[in-house]
Motif scaffolding. Structure first.
Motif, mmCIF file in Angstrom:
data_model
loop_
_atom_site.group_PDB
_atom_site.id
_atom_site.type_symbol
_atom_site.label_atom_id
_atom_site.label_comp_id
_atom_site.label_asym_id
_atom_site.label_seq_id
_atom_site.Cartn_x
_atom_site.Cartn_y
_atom_site.Cartn_z
ATOM 1 N N GLU A 237 0.822 -1.247 -0.322
ATOM 2 C CA GLU A 237 0.323 -0.149 -0.293
ATOM 3 C C GLU A 237 1.131 1.109 -0.135
ATOM 4 O O GLU A 237 0.295 2.527 0.292
ATOM 5 C CB GLU A 237 -0.621 0.465 1.513
ATOM 6 C CG GLU A 237 -1.740 -1.146 0.824
ATOM 7 C CD GLU A 237 -2.374 -1.258 2.362
ATOM 8 O OE1 GLU A 237 -2.727 -0.636 3.219
ATOM 9 O OE2 GLU A 237 -3.856 -2.266 2.448
ATOM 10 N N GLN A 238 1.944 0.925 -1.204
ATOM 11 C CA GLN A 238 2.719 2.145 -0.687
ATOM 12 C C GLN A 238 3.577 1.948 -1.864
ATOM 13 O O GLN A 238 3.256 1.537 -3.026
ATOM 14 C CB GLN A 238 3.958 2.262 0.535
ATOM 15 C CG GLN A 238 3.320 3.017 1.789
ATOM 16 C CD GLN A 238 4.871 2.674 3.115
ATOM 17 O OE1 GLN A 238 5.750 3.311 2.809
ATOM 18 N NE2 GLN A 238 4.055 2.628 3.907
ATOM 19 N N PRO A 239 4.255 3.318 -2.657
ATOM 20 C CA PRO A 239 4.985 3.727 -4.335
ATOM 21 C C PRO A 239 5.991 2.738 -3.766
ATOM 22 O O PRO A 239 7.206 2.244 -2.854
ATOM 23 C CB PRO A 239 5.403 4.740 -4.113
ATOM 24 C CG PRO A 239 4.386 5.624 -2.869
ATOM 25 C CD PRO A 239 4.457 4.529 -1.849
ATOM 26 N N LYS A 240 6.333 2.482 -4.936
ATOM 27 C CA LYS A 240 7.631 1.734 -5.006
ATOM 28 C C LYS A 240 8.673 2.177 -4.788
ATOM 29 O O LYS A 240 9.415 3.464 -4.742
ATOM 30 C CB LYS A 240 7.616 0.899 -6.430
ATOM 31 C CG LYS A 240 9.138 -0.305 -6.854
ATOM 32 C CD LYS A 240 8.534 0.052 -8.687
ATOM 33 C CE LYS A 240 9.706 -1.051 -9.288
ATOM 34 N NZ LYS A 240 9.437 -1.439 -10.589
ATOM 35 N N ILE A 241 10.114 1.798 -3.937
ATOM 36 C CA ILE A 241 10.852 2.111 -3.755
ATOM 37 C C ILE A 241 11.653 2.564 -4.592
ATOM 38 O O ILE A 241 12.054 2.115 -5.603
ATOM 39 C CB ILE A 241 11.549 0.933 -2.421
ATOM 40 C CG1 ILE A 241 11.086 0.266 -1.789
ATOM 41 C CG2 ILE A 241 13.482 1.242 -2.720
ATOM 42 C CD1 ILE A 241 11.920 -0.958 -0.730
ATOM 43 N N PRO A 242 12.359 3.830 -4.460
ATOM 44 C CA PRO A 242 12.929 4.564 -5.671
ATOM 45 C C PRO A 242 14.186 4.259 -6.253
ATOM 46 O O PRO A 242 15.160 2.858 -5.946
ATOM 47 C CB PRO A 242 13.226 5.888 -5.035
ATOM 48 C CG PRO A 242 12.731 5.740 -3.567
ATOM 49 C CD PRO A 242 12.232 4.569 -2.855
ATOM 50 N N ALA A 243 13.962 4.198 -7.436
ATOM 51 C CA ALA A 243 15.035 3.254 -8.360
ATOM 52 C C ALA A 243 16.785 3.228 -8.105
ATOM 53 O O ALA A 243 17.067 2.928 -8.370
ATOM 54 C CB ALA A 243 15.496 3.690 -9.649
ATOM 55 N N GLU A 244 16.865 4.545 -7.206
ATOM 56 C CA GLU A 244 17.707 4.410 -6.926
ATOM 57 C C GLU A 244 18.525 3.236 -5.857
ATOM 58 O O GLU A 244 19.342 3.203 -6.047
ATOM 59 C CB GLU A 244 18.766 5.847 -6.468
ATOM 60 C CG GLU A 244 18.375 7.062 -7.669
ATOM 61 C CD GLU A 244 17.173 7.590 -7.454
ATOM 62 O OE1 GLU A 244 16.176 6.845 -7.390
ATOM 63 O OE2 GLU A 244 16.532 8.259 -8.362
ATOM 64 N N GLN A 245 16.923 3.184 -5.075
ATOM 65 C CA GLN A 245 17.322 2.048 -3.436
ATOM 66 C C GLN A 245 17.152 1.183 -4.295
ATOM 67 O O GLN A 245 17.743 0.559 -4.538
ATOM 68 C CB GLN A 245 17.010 2.500 -2.599
ATOM 69 C CG GLN A 245 16.810 4.279 -1.574
ATOM 70 C CD GLN A 245 15.479 4.039 -0.840
ATOM 71 O OE1 GLN A 245 14.798 3.961 -1.527
ATOM 72 N NE2 GLN A 245 15.582 4.787 0.057
ATOM 73 N N LEU A 246 16.874 0.686 -5.452
ATOM 74 C CA LEU A 246 16.336 -1.096 -6.020
ATOM 75 C C LEU A 246 17.555 -1.059 -6.726
ATOM 76 O O LEU A 246 18.385 -2.083 -6.627
ATOM 77 C CB LEU A 246 15.514 -0.417 -6.554
ATOM 78 C CG LEU A 246 13.973 -0.555 -6.356
ATOM 79 C CD1 LEU A 246 13.050 -0.526 -7.309
ATOM 80 C CD2 LEU A 246 13.745 -1.724 -5.741
#
Length: 669
Positions: free
Chosen positions: A105-114
Motif C-alpha cells: 500500500e505504498q509506492p515502489k522503493i525509489p529506483a536509486e535504492q532498488l
C-alpha cells in the motif's frame, strides 16, 4: 493461482512498511562494493524495519541485522549468495515482479535504492567492507565436454543406477512424461517423485532416478543421449529442471526455482542453456553451468505447456494453454516467429532432426508442421478423436501422436497415417518412439504405460511408472536366481562333457596328422634312397671303362714280362712276372666286383621304387583319416561352443541377477 501466490508471499512475511521518504544515495550508479552495513541497512531502516525487526518479526522475518536476514523468514531464505537477483524472493517483491508488492500500500522503493539492493545481491550479499563475495557455483555440466549429435562408440546406457523406490502407491498417477533416448534402447517414464528407466528392447527395469521435488512433467534426452533433462515439481510450491547423467544416474545440475511447477524443460545442443516454462507464463532461459538466469521472456499470456530447443540450438520454441506458439532466438532471446494458427492449447512440440520443421500438438485435434524458413504451417494433420496430447519426431521424420481418444498413431513424414496402436484404458497423454524407430512407448490418464513393436502392434508389454518396492523386486530376483541355478547345473555338466569329447577328438586328429606326415616322410625317404642307389650304380658303371683299359694295359705287361723270361728264366724275372700277373688279377677282380656292385645297386633301386609305390598307396587313406578326424573335431568344437554359449548365456543372466540383487539389498539397507 494469484491467491495462492499471495498466501505464499504473505507467509514469507516481507511486509516492508515504513516511512515514505527516500534515502539519498550516490548520484549515479551504485558503489563499487555494496554492503549490508553501509548501503542496504539504511534502506531497510527507512522502509522495512518497522515490521521486520527482532521485536516484531512479521512472517518470522527480521532484517535489522545481517545474521537475522540470512536466516530468512517462516518460508525460508529470501536472498542467496550466488549473485542470482531474479531468484531472490526479496527482490521479486520489492521490484514488484511478484505479489504481494512491498512495501504494501505504498509506492515502489525509489529506483536509486532498488539499484543499490540489486547491486548488493549481485555482488554476493556482502555484510561489510571486509567481506568477500563467494565464487559463483558451478555444477557438473560446467565441466562436461559438449556433444551435439550421435556419440562415438556405444551409446550411453545406464551402468549402476539407484534401485530404491521413493514412493510406493497402489496405483500410478496419470502419466505425465515419457522420453526415449535418441541413440540407445532406453525409455524414461515419469512417476511420483521418481523417473524409471527401462531397456526398450527387453522392458527390463534398469534403475530409478529420484525426483524429490514432486512429479516430473517432462522428460527430454540431450542430443547425444548422455543426459536426461526433467522438468517438474509440485503445483503452487516449487518447479525446477534437473539434469541427470544416464550412465551413473547422478544429478549433475538443478536449475530454476519457480514458485509453481515446471511443465516442460529442455537443454540446447551444447548443454550450456536450459529453458523452462510453466504456470508463471514466463519462458525462462538459464545458464546450465551455474544456474544464472539469462532471459525472462514475457510473450505468453497463459500457462506454458511445451518448451523445446531446436536440435542445432539456434532456436527455442514454447507453446501455451491459449494456443500461443512462439519461436525465439536462443542466443538473444528475441522473438523469431509468432505462430497463431492453433485454436486450442499447445500440449506438446517436437523438432525434426534438421531443425527446419517444428511439430505442435493441440487441443484443437491437429498436429501442425511449421516451416522455420517460410514462417508458416506447411501441413495440418487432423488427428481426430479430440485433443492431441503428445507429438514426437523420430530420426526418419516420422511422427508419433497420443490423443484423448485413447489412440496412439504413427504418421509418415508427409502426415499420412501409417499405423494405429492398441488403445489405452483412458485418454492417451504421452508417447515416444525409440531411437531405431522399432518401438513406441505410451501412457494414459490411469497411469498405464506400455511399449509395443511397430511391426507387431497388438503385442504390448507393460512398464510400471511406480515400480514395486526394492524388497518385492528382491524376492523376484532371488526366485529368478534359484531358477537360473537349476538351469546352470546341467549346462555346466554338458559343457564339461563336450569339452572332454573335444579334447579326445583333437588328440585323435593330432595322431592322424602325425601318421599322415610319417607316411609322406617315408615316401620321400624311399624316393631319396632309390635316387641314391641309382646314382651309385651309375657311378660304378662309369668306373668300368677306365678299369678295363687299365686291365688291358696290365695284360700287355704280363705278356711282355712272360716273353722276357726266355728259355732259362731266373728267379728275379719270375718274380717280376708274378707281380705283373698279380696286378692283372687284382684289376680283373676289381672289374668283376664293380660290375656286381652296379647291378646290385640297380636291383636295390628297383626294389626301393616298388617300396615307394607301396608307401605312397598308404598316403590317401591317411589323408582320409585326417579329414575324418578334422570333421570330428569340427563337430566336437561346434557342440562344445554351443554348450559353452548356452552355459555362458545363463551364467551372464545369473551374474546380472546377482548384480541386481546387490543393488536391491543396498537399496533396502
Amino acid at each position: 493461482m494469484n491467491s495462492i501466490r499471495l498466501i505464499a508471499a504473505a507467509s514469507l512475511g516481507l511486509s516492508f512498511l515504513g516511512a515514505s521518504t527516500t534515502l539519498a544515495t550516490a548520484a549515479e550508479g551504485s558503489p563499487a562494493k555494496v554492503t549490508y552495513e553501509d548501503d542496504v541497512k539504511p534502506i531497510f531502516r527507512q522502509h522495512c524495519m518497522t515490521c521486520h525487526n527482532q521485536s516484531d518479526k512479521r512472517g518470522g522475518l527480521a532484517i535489522d541485522s545481517y545474521g537475522a536476514l540470512m536466516e530468512g523468514g517462516g518460508s525460508g531464505e529470501v536472498v542467496y549468495d550466488d549473485g542470482d537477483v531474479d531468484a531472490s524472493r526479496l527482490w521479486q517483491l520489492v521490484n514488484h515482479d511478484d505479489t504481494p508488492v512491498m512495501p504494501p500500500e505504498q509506492p515502489k522503493i525509489p529506483a536509486e535504492q532498488l539499484a543499490i539492493l540489486k547491486a548488493w545481491i549481485e555482488g554476493g550479499i556482502l555484510e561489510n567492507s571486509g567481506s568477500q563475495a563467494k565464487a559463483k557455483k558451478k555444477n557438473a555440466l560446467a565441466f562436461a565436454a559438449p556433444s551435439t549429435g550421435k556419440p562415438e562408440g556405444p551409446p550411453p546406457m545406464p551402468k549402476t543406477l539407484p534401485q530404491k523406490v521413493p514412493v510406493v502407491t497402489e496405483r500410478a498417477s496419470a502419466v505425465t512424461a515419457i522420453g526415449a533416448s535418441p541413440w540407445a534402447p532406453l525409455i524414461a517414464v515419469a512417476g511420483q517423485k521418481q523417473i524409471v528407466l527401462y531397456h526398450a528392447d527387453t522392458a527390463e527395469l534398469l534403475g530409478i532416478l529420484p525426483f524429490e521435488e514432486g512429479i516430473p512433467q517432462s522428460l527430454r534426452f540431450s542430443r547425444d543421449g548422455r543426459y536426461l533433462i526433467a522438468g517438474g515439481g509440485e503445483h503452487s510450491v516449487r518447479g525446477i529442471a534437473a539434469v541427470y547423467e544416464i550412465e551413473t544416474g547422478s544429478r549433475v545440475a538443478t536449475v530454476g526455482d519457480e514458485y509453481d511447477v515446471v511443465f516442460d524443460a529442455d537443454c540446447n545442443d551444447t548443454m550450456s542453456r536450459i529453458a523452462l516454462g510453466g504456470p508463471q507464463k514466463m519462458l525462462r532461459i538459464f545458464d546450465a553451468t551455474d544456474g544464472a538466469l539469462l532471459f525472462d521472456l514475457k510473450k505468453h499470456t497463459d500457462w506454458i505447456y511445451a518448451v523445446a530447443f531446436s536440435p542445432d540450438g539456434v532456436l527455442v520454441a514454447s507453446g501455451d494453454r491459449s494456443g500461443g506458439l512462439v519461436v525465439w532466438e536462443a542466443a538473444t532471446g528475441r522473438q523469431f516467429l509468432d505462430l497463431t494458427d492453433h485454436k486450442g492449447a499447445i500440449n506438446s512440440i517436437s523438432w525434426r532432426d534438421d531443425s527446419n520443421v517444428l511439430a505442435s500438438a493441440s487441443d484443437d485435434g491437429t498436429v501442425k508442421l511449421w516451416d522455420m524458413i517460410a514462417g508458416k504451417a506447411i501441413k495440418s494433420i487432423n488427428v481426430g478423436g479430440g485433443a492431441v496430447m503428445a507429438v514426437r519426431f523420430d530420426h526418419k521424420g516420422q511422427l508419433v501422436t497420443a490423443s484423448k481418444d485413447r489412440k496412439v498413431r504413427l504418421w509418415d513424414a508427409s502426415g499420412n497415417k501409417i499405423k494405429e496402436f492398441p488403445p489405452t484404458p483412458e485418454a492417451a497423454l504421452e508417447a515416444a518412439i525409440t531411437h531405431d524407430s522399432t518401438r513406441v512407448a505410451y501412457g494414459d490418464w490411469t497411469g498405464t504405460v506400455q511399449i509395443t513393436t511397430i511391426a507387431d502392434p497388438p503385442v504390448t508389454t507393460p512398464l510400471a511408472a511406480n515400480p514395486p518396492p526394492a524388497a518385492e523386486r528382491l524376492k523376484a530376483v532371488e526366485q529368478t536366481l534359484a531358477s537360473i541355478r537349476t538351469q546352470l547345473e546341467p549346462l555346466s555338466k554338458s559343457q564339461q562333457e563336450m569339452k572332454t569329447k573335444l579334447d579326445a577328438a583333437v588328440k585323435a586328429l593330432n595322431d592322424a596328422e602325425a601318421a599322415h606326415k610319417a607316411s609322406i616322410a617315408a615316401v620321400e625317404q624311399s624316393k631319396a634312397t632309390e635316387v641314391s642307389l641309382r646314382e651309385q650304380s651309375k657311378q660304378l658303371s662309369e668306373k668300368l671303362p677306365a678299369l678295363i683299359t687299365s686291365s688291358r694295359d696290365q695284360h700287355d705287361r704280363v705278356i711282355a714280362a712272360r716273353l722276357s723270361l726266355g728259355d732259362a728264366p731266373d728267379a728275379a724275372k719270375i718274380e717280376i712276372v708274378a707281380a705283373v700277373e698279380s696286378n692283372l688279377a687284382n684289376l680283373l677282380s676289381q672289374i668283376a666286383q664293380t660290375r656286381r656292385d652296379s647291378v646290385s645297386r640297380l636291383a636295390e633301386a628297383d626294389k626301393e621304387k616298388n617300396r615307394t609305390a607301396e608307401l605312397a598307396a598308404k598316403i590317401k587313406p591317411a589323408e582320409a583319416i585326417v579329414v575324418q578326424k578334422k570333421a570330428g573335431v569340427d563337430a566336437a568344437q561346434k557342440a562344445w561352443e554351443q554348450a559353452k554359449q548356452a552355459h555362458d548365456a545363463v551364467a551372464a543372466q545369473m551374474s546380472e541377477q546377482e548384480r541386481k540383487k546387490q543393488q536391491l539389498v543396498a537399496a533396502i539397507q
